[in-house]
Design a protein around this motif. Sequence first.
Motif, short mmCIF file in Angstrom:
data_model
loop_
_atom_site.label_atom_id
_atom_site.label_comp_id
_atom_site.label_asym_id
_atom_site.label_seq_id
_atom_site.Cartn_x
_atom_site.Cartn_y
_atom_site.Cartn_z
N SER A 267 38.20 58.12 16.63
CA SER A 267 36.99 58.07 16.84
C SER A 267 36.92 56.56 17.61
O SER A 267 36.32 56.50 18.51
N ALA A 268 37.67 55.71 17.24
CA ALA A 268 37.69 54.27 17.84
C ALA A 268 38.36 54.51 19.32
O ALA A 268 37.62 53.78 20.34
N GLY A 269 39.23 55.39 19.52
CA GLY A 269 39.72 55.63 20.68
C GLY A 269 38.65 56.38 21.68
O GLY A 269 38.35 56.01 23.03
N MET A 270 38.06 57.35 21.05
CA MET A 270 36.99 58.07 21.85
C MET A 270 35.68 56.98 22.17
O MET A 270 35.21 56.89 23.40
N LEU A 271 35.39 55.85 21.34
CA LEU A 271 34.55 54.82 21.81
C LEU A 271 34.86 54.12 22.84
O LEU A 271 34.17 53.95 23.84
N LEU A 272 36.14 53.56 22.68
CA LEU A 272 36.50 52.69 23.87
C LEU A 272 36.62 53.52 25.15
O LEU A 272 36.16 52.88 26.20
N GLY A 273 37.19 54.69 25.19
CA GLY A 273 37.09 55.51 26.24
C GLY A 273 35.73 55.68 26.91
O GLY A 273 35.69 55.45 28.18
N ASP A 274 34.80 56.08 26.10
CA ASP A 274 33.50 56.35 26.53
C ASP A 274 33.01 54.98 27.34
O ASP A 274 32.18 55.08 28.20
N LEU A 275 33.24 53.68 26.56
CA LEU A 275 32.55 52.59 26.82
C LEU A 275 33.22 52.30 28.73
O LEU A 275 32.45 52.01 29.29
N ALA A 276 34.43 52.55 28.68
CA ALA A 276 35.15 52.02 29.89
C ALA A 276 35.03 53.05 30.92
O ALA A 276 34.81 52.58 32.01
N VAL A 277 34.92 54.28 30.69
CA VAL A 277 34.74 55.16 31.89
C VAL A 277 33.32 55.34 32.06
O VAL A 277 33.19 55.58 33.35
N GLY A 278 32.34 55.24 31.16
CA GLY A 278 31.08 55.29 31.50
C GLY A 278 30.38 54.17 31.93
O GLY A 278 29.53 54.26 32.91
N ARG A 279 30.86 53.05 31.68
CA ARG A 279 30.10 51.90 32.36
C ARG A 279 30.93 51.14 33.35
O ARG A 279 30.35 50.44 34.00
N LEU A 280 32.39 51.05 33.17
CA LEU A 280 33.22 50.38 34.16
C LEU A 280 33.50 50.97 35.37
O LEU A 280 34.07 50.49 36.37
N LEU A 281 33.40 52.29 35.56
CA LEU A 281 33.82 53.07 36.49
C LEU A 281 32.83 53.86 37.39
O LEU A 281 31.85 54.28 36.74
N THR A 282 33.08 54.01 38.69
CA THR A 282 31.82 54.76 39.63
C THR A 282 31.94 56.12 38.94
O THR A 282 33.23 56.71 38.67
N ALA A 283 31.11 57.05 39.59
CA ALA A 283 31.35 58.32 39.53
C ALA A 283 32.44 59.13 40.01
O ALA A 283 33.12 59.95 39.70
N GLU A 284 32.85 58.45 41.07
CA GLU A 284 33.97 58.92 41.95
C GLU A 284 35.23 58.77 41.15
O GLU A 284 36.27 59.44 41.34
N ARG A 285 35.55 57.52 40.67
CA ARG A 285 36.63 57.21 39.92
C ARG A 285 36.76 58.04 38.55
O ARG A 285 37.81 58.35 38.44
N ARG A 286 35.73 58.18 38.08
CA ARG A 286 35.53 58.95 36.87
C ARG A 286 36.21 60.61 37.34
O ARG A 286 37.19 61.12 36.62
N ARG A 287 35.63 61.20 38.44
CA ARG A 287 36.02 62.26 38.58
C ARG A 287 37.59 62.34 38.94
O ARG A 287 38.37 63.16 38.83
N ARG A 288 38.22 61.21 39.92
CA ARG A 288 39.56 61.17 39.80
C ARG A 288 40.46 61.01 38.87
O ARG A 288 41.80 61.55 38.99
N LEU A 289 39.83 60.49 37.68
CA LEU A 289 40.79 60.05 36.48
C LEU A 289 40.60 61.55 35.48
O LEU A 289 41.17 61.22 34.53
N ALA A 290 39.79 62.47 35.84
CA ALA A 290 39.70 63.55 34.59
C ALA A 290 40.68 64.10 34.48
O ALA A 290 40.93 64.43 33.13
N LEU A 291 41.42 64.43 35.27
CA LEU A 291 42.77 65.28 34.81
C LEU A 291 43.70 64.32 34.08
O LEU A 291 44.12 64.70 32.77
N ALA A 292 43.75 63.08 34.34
CA ALA A 292 44.64 62.48 33.63
C ALA A 292 44.11 62.09 32.26
O ALA A 292 45.13 62.11 31.15
#
Length: 405
Positions: A267-292
């Motif tokens: 759950s801690a990993g999920m929290l950090l991941g959502d924080l970083a991906v949801g707030r620090l990345l643009t929508a385009e960057r999120r899409r490019r990293l989705a597979l990884a």
Amino acid sequence: MPSHRTTSPAAPSATTGYRALLRNKEFGGLYISFTLTVAASTLSGFALGSLVNHRTGSPFLTAVSMYGATFATVLGALTLMSVADGKRPRRTLLLLQLASLAGIAAQAVPGLPLAARFALLLTLGFFQSLGTGTRLGLLAEVVPGSAYASARSLMNITSGATVITGYAVAAALLRHLGPHGLFVAAAALTALGVAAVATTVREHSIRLTRRPGLRRTWTANAELFAHPGRRRLLLNLWVPNGLIVGCEALFLSYDPGRAGTLLAAASAGMLLGDLAVGRLLTAERRRRLALALRLLLAAPFLLFAVHPPVPVAAVAVFLAGLGFAATLPLQEQLLEQTPDAIRGQVQGVESAGRMTWQGLGAAIAGGLAQYVAPGTAIAVVAGVSVAVTLVCRPSAGAGPGVPQG
């Protein structure tokens, strides 16, 4: 990518910040209610899993008891999910939350047969699936379209933090209150969630012009699944995620004394991941990293094949938890392709399918662990998740939006 949303254009970035969201009274009510619901679900799931594990010693039944409510979510998605887009969603959400309160309170009755407990679990799953669709439909009403991803990100982060705290608190309270005391605490939290919605959220007269029901639900679902791109998008939202939740469902069988630590690490990993991906990345960057991110979700669990010590296992599941953030860009794509008239239902179907696959993942992993060691079962299921991710990558464009119907 074509969009059928009719909400206002993207507002300035300040409107998408977490503080700005929390200043919205209605979002605050939905957010508090959601947080309390997650806390209640965590306590009640841990209580039932511990009770079933103590009574039966079966990895399969223990895994299903922790995540079995997700099986019933598909029934909501297939039958009455159109209520999520009804004319009085606030009233609908309150009634569904009251039904959940009654079900959790019934679990607190001592001496209840396991068959009755599993029946209650499935009933709760049905009501919770409809409640999720209604809540997400309301969420799309009370926040601007440009803030939707941030709102979902904040809810996901809070969910992770709540689960971390919930499992830690549940493990401590279990020693003093027992499973039935945990059920009582979960019922109290659910009641507070009902009060939060009742006092903060106003009624919204949204989109639907025809009466919700079975036919309306089937019609919209048929339109949702009509396009191969949307089907593949939903498959990526559901299957890899569900299989990894199945891995987590074996933690109690893998190491009963340290299961809380492993669940909290995930759950801690999920929290950090959502924080970083949801707030620090643009929508385009999120899409490019989705597979990884989807590959990261499963790959660390392969270490369980060699039965690592608990500290190593905890680091592995923490890293895997980061991969749950892949859900955000996929959900963004789905929302962009959803017409306003059925966005509550579509978001509810997506959530119900994801939760159903979590139940299926728990059943698959638990069934496999009946024949091989839990660590081996975890590694095998994680390997299947990696394979599904690689084979079923969504295409660059998911195609046109869902027709209005």
